[in-house]
Design an enzyme around this catalytic site. Structure first.
Site, PDB file in Angstrom:
ATOM      1  N   ASP A 102      13.095 -10.116  -0.394  1.00 50.81           N
ATOM      2  CA  ASP A 102      11.753  -9.191  -1.101  1.00 50.81           C
ATOM      3  C   ASP A 102      10.767 -10.985  -1.658  1.00 50.81           C
ATOM      4  OD1 ASP A 102       9.956  -7.843  -2.723  1.00 50.81           O
ATOM      5  OD2 ASP A 102      11.129  -6.457  -3.250  1.00 50.81           O
ATOM      6  N   VAL A 152      12.690   0.713  -1.437  1.00 52.57           N
ATOM      7  CA  VAL A 152      13.778   1.342  -1.030  1.00 52.57           C
ATOM      8  C   VAL A 152      15.171   2.236  -0.990  1.00 52.57           C
ATOM      9  CG1 VAL A 152      12.690   1.042   1.426  1.00 52.57           C
ATOM     10  CG2 VAL A 152      14.477  -0.230   0.654  1.00 52.57           C
TER      11      VAL A 152
HETATM   12  P1  XMP Z   1      13.945 -11.058  -4.368  1.00 54.73           P
HETATM   13  O1  XMP Z   1      12.873 -11.169  -4.569  1.00 54.73           O
HETATM   14  O2  XMP Z   1      15.248 -11.925  -4.959  1.00 54.73           O
HETATM   15  O3  XMP Z   1      14.967  -9.987  -4.093  1.00 54.73           O
HETATM   16  O4  XMP Z   1      14.534 -11.465  -2.309  1.00 54.73           O
HETATM   17  C1  XMP Z   1      16.214  -9.562  -3.850  1.00 54.73           C
HETATM   18  C2  XMP Z   1      17.119  -8.340  -5.087  1.00 54.73           C
HETATM   19  O5  XMP Z   1      16.126  -7.893  -5.067  1.00 54.73           O
HETATM   20  C3  XMP Z   1      16.726  -6.181  -5.411  1.00 54.73           C
HETATM   21  N1  XMP Z   1      15.541  -6.036  -4.026  1.00 54.73           N
HETATM   22  C4  XMP Z   1      15.486  -4.411  -4.150  1.00 54.73           C
HETATM   23  N2  XMP Z   1      16.154  -3.400  -4.048  1.00 54.73           N
HETATM   24  N3  XMP Z   1      15.098  -2.068  -3.175  1.00 54.73           N
HETATM   25  C5  XMP Z   1      16.349  -1.669  -4.154  1.00 54.73           C
HETATM   26  O6  XMP Z   1      17.401  -1.150  -4.186  1.00 54.73           O
HETATM   27  C6  XMP Z   1      14.195  -2.518  -2.999  1.00 54.73           C
HETATM   28  O7  XMP Z   1      12.974  -2.061  -1.864  1.00 54.73           O
HETATM   29  C7  XMP Z   1      14.667  -3.875  -3.220  1.00 54.73           C
HETATM   30  N4  XMP Z   1      14.038  -4.984  -3.534  1.00 54.73           N
HETATM   31  C8  XMP Z   1      14.308  -5.804  -3.752  1.00 54.73           C
HETATM   32  C9  XMP Z   1      17.799  -6.692  -4.170  1.00 54.73           C
HETATM   33  O8  XMP Z   1      18.671  -6.175  -5.402  1.00 54.73           O
HETATM   34  C10 XMP Z   1      18.352  -7.726  -4.158  1.00 54.73           C
HETATM   35  O9  XMP Z   1      19.004  -8.663  -3.094  1.00 54.73           O
END
Ligand code: XMP
Length: 177
Positions: A102, A152
């Site tokens: 993300d 999601v």
């Molecule tokens: P980053 O922002 O560090 O994100 O790249 C990684 C972690 O954030 C969580 N994440 C999500 N969890 N739905 C979720 O349930 C999503 O759409 C989402 N986007 C980010 C996830 O734990 C991931 O490892």
């Protein structure tokens, strides 16, 4: 649980077919007995279990508990390492597995720490990659699916600790949030 889902984004069969392709690439890229796979809990649990069982290579598996979301829908901006023990990675090639890329903060923070701990190289695999600008300059080496920038759940991903056991990736209804 199904009643809380607005739409299925990626169904189980499509995920499994994609994992076959990713696993074949990983098998081709790494010789026998060179890899240590590190699974980021809890989100990557389902993805990693299904992916690694498709890689017919001798490898070691470790898990790391990190938190950046704290159960909600927004990244907190900081990545916390929750384990007291850190896996032994000195002089190893690491395959780091996460559910979703993300902002990039998680992969960046964990990859940096693994290098600090002596890993030769950190290779990264994610089931999903959000199509957006990252807070950190990081992309994964193996990506299952690129998706739009929406929240999601399913196939390991949660909302407030739930929905990880959905066999597909989907979007929640407003009424479930
Ligand atoms: P980053 O922002 O560090 O994100 O790249 C990684 C972690 O954030 C969580 N994440 C999500 N969890 N739905 C979720 O349930 C999503 O759409 C989402 N986007 C980010 C996830 O734990 C991931 O490892």
């Amino acid at each position: 649980m199904r009643d809380d889902i607005e739409k299925i984004l990626i169904d189980e069969e499509v995920i499994h077919r994609r994992l076959d392709t990713m696993a074949a690439r990983i098998e081709k890229d790494f010789p026998e007995d060179t890899l240590i796979a590190i699974i980021l809990l809890k989100g990557a649990l389902v993805f990693a279990a299904d992916l690694l069982r498709r890689v017919p290579r001798k490898l070691e598996v470790e898990c790391l508990n990190v938190a950046s979301y704290h159960g909600g829908m927004e990244s907190s901006g900081t990545v916390n390492f929750l384990d007291r023990h850190f896996p032994e990675v000195k002089d190893r090639h690491v395959l780091l597995l996460d559910d979703i890329l993300d902002t990039g903060r998680t992969l960046r923070a964990v990859a940096d720490r693994l290098i600090e701990e002596g890993a030769i190289k950190v290779h990264t695999a994610v089931l999903l990659s959000k199509d957006k600008a990252r807070a950190e300059d990081v992309e994964a080496d193996y990506v299952g699916f690129a998706i739009a920038d929406e929240f999601v759940v399913g196939y390991g991903l949660d909302y407030q600790g739930k929905y990880r056991n959905l066999p597909y990736v989907g979007v929640l209804k407003q009424s479930a949030i």
